[in-house]
Design an enzyme around this catalytic site. Structure first.
Site, PDB file in Angstrom:
ATOM      1  N   ASP A  19      -7.148  -5.108   3.325  1.00 61.72           N
ATOM      2  CA  ASP A  19      -6.836  -4.243   4.460  1.00 61.72           C
ATOM      3  C   ASP A  19      -5.689  -4.830   5.288  1.00 61.72           C
ATOM      4  OD1 ASP A  19      -7.117  -2.076   6.064  1.00 61.72           O
ATOM      5  OD2 ASP A  19      -9.037  -2.659   6.939  1.00 61.72           O
ATOM      6  N   GLY A  22      -0.600  -1.813   6.514  1.00 54.98           N
ATOM      7  CA  GLY A  22       0.110  -0.958   7.476  1.00 54.98           C
ATOM      8  C   GLY A  22       0.360  -1.701   8.778  1.00 54.98           C
ATOM      9  N   ASN A  67      -8.552   7.645  -0.435  1.00 56.54           N
ATOM     10  CA  ASN A  67      -7.146   7.399  -0.089  1.00 56.54           C
ATOM     11  C   ASN A  67      -6.187   8.535  -0.462  1.00 56.54           C
ATOM     12  OD1 ASN A  67      -7.149   3.765  -0.605  1.00 56.54           O
ATOM     13  ND2 ASN A  67      -7.450   4.961   1.254  1.00 56.54           N
TER      14      ASN A  67
END
Ligand code: FPP
Length: 226
Positions: A19, A22, A67
């Site tokens: 994770d 981004g 996703n």
């Protein structure tokens, strides 16, 4: 403090929820896609470290069944990165790593894996099949709920549904139980990842985003299972 390399006394299974790509990119004023690109590069680096640490199985959550709703350009970019990863056959062979995939079967009604990714996956599996070292499993179009429904449906066709029957019908029944489950980027959640296989496993959470999950981080996770 410098970290001490950890060589676990037994072969362990490390599973990673990668994770924070981004957020890693946002902090640098880069597009999210750059974070995923760096995430893939970091995975390639981590595979080398894991081999050195004598990890038996490394399983990573590359793309979930959820996703697909991400922006189309981001999905396309992540698909391209999977093609790139499965194309790293020369590196994997040099490291004696066997790559495999788990996820919704390509021919299932809900599956959406494009043909070019399917081809890359099949080719990498074939071209690394003879390797005898670490097993790298990439979960792509994977969700634990979908896997367990699939396993239960198949088990019901075969006879009484008990734990052994579910285990036999997981996507990769030969994959051992997870010893340590890693989640990066400060999220204290497990999501829809290996819920059956990680029952009883240790969990290692770190604030570091995936592109910064390095050898010292892996060593800290391995300390939990020495
Ligand atoms: C999480 O970051 C990562 C993903 C959604 C999966 C994609 C993973 C990679 C591209 C790295 C490894 C590469 C391959 C090919 C297996 P995020 O977008 O959820 O980050 P955020 O929570 O900070 O937005």
């Amino acid at each position: 403090m410098p970290s001490q390399p950890v060589a676990p006394s037994r072969m362990v299974h490390v599973a990673c929820i990668m994770d924070g790509n981004g957020r890693w990119a946002n902090r640098r004023n880069l597009p999210r896609t750059e974070g995923h690109t760096e995430g893939e590069e970091n995975l390639a680096r981590l595979v080398r470290v894991a081999v050195k640490r004598n990890v038996g199985w490394l399983t990573v959550f590359g793309f979930s069944t959820e996703n697909w709703v991400r922006p189309r350009g981001e999905v396309r970019h992540i698909l391209g990165l999977h093609k790139k990863l499965f194309g790293r056959v020369a590196e994997l062979n040099e490291l004696n790593v066997r790559i495999q995939w788990m996820g919704r079967p390509f021919d299932s009604p809900e599956a959406r894996t494009p043909k070019y990714v399917q081809r890359a996956i099949r080719k990498a599996i074939r071209d690394t099949a003879g390797n005898t070292g670490m097993v790298l499993t990439v979960a792509f179009d994977y969700g634990s709920h979908a896997e367990l429904v699939h396993a239960a449906q198949r088990a019901a066709q075969q006879g009484p549904v008990d734990e052994a029957a579910i285990e036999r019908n997981l996507y990769l029944p030969e994959l051992p139980r997870v010893d340590v489950l890693v989640r990066t980027s400060g999220e204290l959640r497990i999501s829809n990842f290996m819920l059956w296989q990680s029952a009883g496993s240790e969990v290692y959470f770190t604030e570091k985003p995936w592109p910064e999950f390095d050898a010292a981080e892996l060593d800290a996770a391995l300390l939990l299972v020495r």
